[in-house]
Design a protein around this motif. Structure first.
Motif, mmCIF file in Angstrom:
data_model
loop_
_atom_site.group_PDB
_atom_site.id
_atom_site.type_symbol
_atom_site.label_atom_id
_atom_site.label_comp_id
_atom_site.label_asym_id
_atom_site.label_seq_id
_atom_site.Cartn_x
_atom_site.Cartn_y
_atom_site.Cartn_z
ATOM 1 N N LEU A 81 0.834 -1.194 0.000
ATOM 2 C CA LEU A 81 0.000 0.000 0.000
ATOM 3 C C LEU A 81 0.872 1.249 0.000
ATOM 4 C CD1 LEU A 81 -2.712 1.430 0.156
ATOM 5 C CD2 LEU A 81 -2.612 1.174 2.643
ATOM 6 N N ALA A 82 1.898 1.255 0.839
ATOM 7 C CA ALA A 82 2.790 2.412 0.913
ATOM 8 C C ALA A 82 3.488 2.661 -0.419
ATOM 9 C CB ALA A 82 3.811 2.206 2.024
ATOM 10 N N LEU A 83 3.895 1.602 -1.072
ATOM 11 C CA LEU A 83 4.598 1.756 -2.347
ATOM 12 C C LEU A 83 3.659 2.094 -3.499
ATOM 13 C CD1 LEU A 83 7.146 -1.171 -2.043
ATOM 14 C CD2 LEU A 83 7.574 1.273 -1.726
ATOM 15 N N SER A 84 2.390 1.765 -3.366
ATOM 16 C CA SER A 84 1.450 2.019 -4.453
ATOM 17 C C SER A 84 0.891 3.437 -4.446
ATOM 18 C CB SER A 84 0.297 1.013 -4.407
ATOM 19 O OG SER A 84 -0.518 1.262 -3.279
ATOM 20 N N LEU A 85 1.201 4.204 -3.423
ATOM 21 C CA LEU A 85 0.666 5.555 -3.330
ATOM 22 C C LEU A 85 1.766 6.621 -3.257
ATOM 23 C CD1 LEU A 85 -2.201 4.879 -0.772
ATOM 24 C CD2 LEU A 85 -2.389 5.098 -3.243
ATOM 25 N N PRO A 86 2.762 6.560 -4.123
ATOM 26 C CA PRO A 86 3.840 7.547 -4.029
ATOM 27 C C PRO A 86 3.365 8.967 -4.236
ATOM 28 C CG PRO A 86 4.000 6.329 -6.078
ATOM 29 C CD PRO A 86 2.931 5.659 -5.239
ATOM 30 N N TRP A 87 2.300 9.157 -4.970
ATOM 31 C CA TRP A 87 1.784 10.503 -5.193
ATOM 32 C C TRP A 87 1.348 11.136 -3.883
ATOM 33 C CZ3 TRP A 87 -3.146 11.184 -3.504
ATOM 34 C CH2 TRP A 87 -3.903 10.035 -3.322
ATOM 35 N N LEU A 88 0.854 10.335 -2.948
ATOM 36 C CA LEU A 88 0.440 10.860 -1.651
ATOM 37 C C LEU A 88 1.661 11.345 -0.876
ATOM 38 C CD1 LEU A 88 -1.704 11.400 0.472
ATOM 39 C CD2 LEU A 88 -1.453 9.037 1.234
ATOM 40 N N ALA A 89 2.701 10.542 -0.840
ATOM 41 C CA ALA A 89 3.914 10.928 -0.127
ATOM 42 C C ALA A 89 4.537 12.163 -0.759
ATOM 43 C CB ALA A 89 4.905 9.777 -0.120
ATOM 44 N N ASN A 90 4.542 12.227 -2.075
ATOM 45 C CA ASN A 90 5.143 13.361 -2.764
ATOM 46 C C ASN A 90 4.350 14.642 -2.560
ATOM 47 O OD1 ASN A 90 7.325 11.959 -3.811
ATOM 48 N ND2 ASN A 90 6.176 11.285 -5.593
ATOM 49 N N ALA A 91 3.065 14.520 -2.267
ATOM 50 C CA ALA A 91 2.219 15.693 -2.106
ATOM 51 C C ALA A 91 2.357 16.320 -0.725
ATOM 52 C CB ALA A 91 0.752 15.315 -2.349
ATOM 53 N N GLN A 92 3.056 15.659 0.177
ATOM 54 C CA GLN A 92 3.144 16.145 1.537
ATOM 55 C C GLN A 92 4.466 16.847 1.797
ATOM 56 O OE1 GLN A 92 2.481 12.493 3.663
ATOM 57 N NE2 GLN A 92 0.302 12.825 3.738
ATOM 58 N N GLY A 93 4.381 18.092 2.243
ATOM 59 C CA GLY A 93 5.578 18.824 2.634
ATOM 60 C C GLY A 93 5.822 18.640 4.122
ATOM 61 N N ASN A 120 11.577 13.702 0.391
ATOM 62 C CA ASN A 120 10.561 14.641 0.850
ATOM 63 C C ASN A 120 10.002 14.156 2.177
ATOM 64 O OD1 ASN A 120 8.045 13.047 0.430
ATOM 65 N ND2 ASN A 120 8.600 13.211 -1.728
ATOM 66 N N ALA A 121 9.257 15.017 2.829
ATOM 67 C CA ALA A 121 8.750 14.738 4.175
ATOM 68 C C ALA A 121 7.822 13.523 4.216
ATOM 69 C CB ALA A 121 8.026 15.970 4.717
ATOM 70 N N GLY A 122 6.988 13.372 3.229
ATOM 71 C CA GLY A 122 6.063 12.239 3.204
ATOM 72 C C GLY A 122 6.791 10.912 3.111
ATOM 73 N N LEU A 123 7.840 10.867 2.295
ATOM 74 C CA LEU A 123 8.620 9.641 2.178
ATOM 75 C C LEU A 123 9.396 9.355 3.455
ATOM 76 C CD1 LEU A 123 9.876 9.947 -1.499
ATOM 77 C CD2 LEU A 123 8.180 8.350 -0.598
ATOM 78 N N LEU A 124 9.872 10.394 4.122
ATOM 79 C CA LEU A 124 10.561 10.215 5.395
ATOM 80 C C LEU A 124 9.622 9.583 6.414
ATOM 81 C CD1 LEU A 124 12.817 10.566 7.459
ATOM 82 C CD2 LEU A 124 12.119 12.970 7.688
ATOM 83 N N ARG A 125 8.423 10.127 6.526
ATOM 84 C CA ARG A 125 7.447 9.564 7.460
ATOM 85 C C ARG A 125 7.128 8.120 7.079
ATOM 86 N NH1 ARG A 125 2.871 7.975 8.867
ATOM 87 N NH2 ARG A 125 1.910 8.490 10.856
ATOM 88 N N GLY A 126 7.013 7.853 5.778
ATOM 89 C CA GLY A 126 6.747 6.499 5.306
ATOM 90 C C GLY A 126 7.855 5.525 5.659
ATOM 91 N N MET A 127 9.104 5.984 5.625
ATOM 92 C CA MET A 127 10.217 5.110 5.996
ATOM 93 C C MET A 127 10.191 4.797 7.487
ATOM 94 S SD MET A 127 11.711 4.078 3.342
ATOM 95 C CE MET A 127 13.155 3.323 4.037
ATOM 96 N N VAL A 128 9.832 5.782 8.304
ATOM 97 C CA VAL A 128 9.705 5.527 9.747
ATOM 98 C C VAL A 128 8.574 4.533 9.989
ATOM 99 C CG1 VAL A 128 9.199 6.544 12.001
ATOM 100 C CG2 VAL A 128 10.679 7.763 10.391
ATOM 101 N N ALA A 139 9.664 10.992 12.852
ATOM 102 C CA ALA A 139 10.012 11.569 11.546
ATOM 103 C C ALA A 139 10.308 13.060 11.672
ATOM 104 C CB ALA A 139 8.896 11.315 10.536
ATOM 105 N N ALA A 140 9.573 13.756 12.527
ATOM 106 C CA ALA A 140 9.799 15.187 12.720
ATOM 107 C C ALA A 140 11.181 15.447 13.309
ATOM 108 C CB ALA A 140 8.714 15.776 13.619
ATOM 109 N N TYR A 191 17.316 15.820 7.782
ATOM 110 C CA TYR A 191 16.797 16.049 6.439
ATOM 111 C C TYR A 191 16.500 17.508 6.111
ATOM 112 C CZ TYR A 191 16.598 11.020 6.006
ATOM 113 O OH TYR A 191 16.949 9.705 5.935
ATOM 114 N N LYS A 192 15.850 18.201 7.024
ATOM 115 C CA LYS A 192 15.539 19.621 6.872
ATOM 116 C C LYS A 192 14.650 19.935 5.667
ATOM 117 C CE LYS A 192 19.771 20.695 9.340
ATOM 118 N NZ LYS A 192 19.311 20.107 10.543
ATOM 119 N N PHE A 193 13.633 19.067 5.429
ATOM 120 C CA PHE A 193 12.666 19.345 4.371
ATOM 121 C C PHE A 193 11.802 20.516 4.771
ATOM 122 C CE2 PHE A 193 13.088 14.586 3.779
ATOM 123 C CZ PHE A 193 13.889 14.673 2.650
ATOM 124 N N LYS A 194 11.420 21.291 3.799
ATOM 125 C CA LYS A 194 10.573 22.485 4.035
ATOM 126 C C LYS A 194 9.129 22.152 3.751
ATOM 127 C CE LYS A 194 14.091 25.445 4.417
ATOM 128 N NZ LYS A 194 14.702 25.460 5.661
#
Length: 104
Positions: A8-20, A65-73, A93-94, A101-104
């Motif tokens: 599920l996590a891998l099938s929704l990369p657009w969701l992770a990419n959309a999150q700052g 990006n921040a969404g992928l970081l949270r996904g890895m955690v 993740a924060a 990481y220091k994502f904005k």
């Protein structure tokens, strides 16, 4: 179950990419710091990459990006059966974002 969550996590990369980094707004940084220590995250990462474990943090690599970081955690929590609550995953993740990481 673990495989289904990973799929599920891998099938929704657009969701992770959309999150700052705003997904970390209001995260409990003290909780994240405590959980990182309690779950021995640094020791696990050191065993995987050697040295002091910092080599695992590659902002230009897979986690960009921040969404992928949270996904890895979340993935670590699932793989290691840590049974973290969503707010705990976000807190960890924060802290990683703040310190590495220091994502904005």
């Amino acid at each position: 179950m673990k495989t289904a969550l990973l799929a599920l996590a891998l099938s929704l990369p657009w969701l992770a990419n959309a999150q700052g980094a705003d997904i970390f707004k209001g995260a409990d940084l003290a909780l994240g710091t405590r959980l990182i220590a309690e779950n021995k995250c640094a020791q696990c990462h050191t065993s995987k990459v050697g040295g002091n474990g910092d080599a695992i943090y590659r902002p230009q690599g897979r986690v960009n990006n921040a969404g992928l970081l949270r996904g890895m955690v979340e993935n670590c929590s699932t793989q290691l059966n840590l049974q973290l609550f969503p707010e705990e995953v976000t807190a960890i993740a924060a802290v990683l974002n703040r310190d590495h990481y220091k994502f904005k």
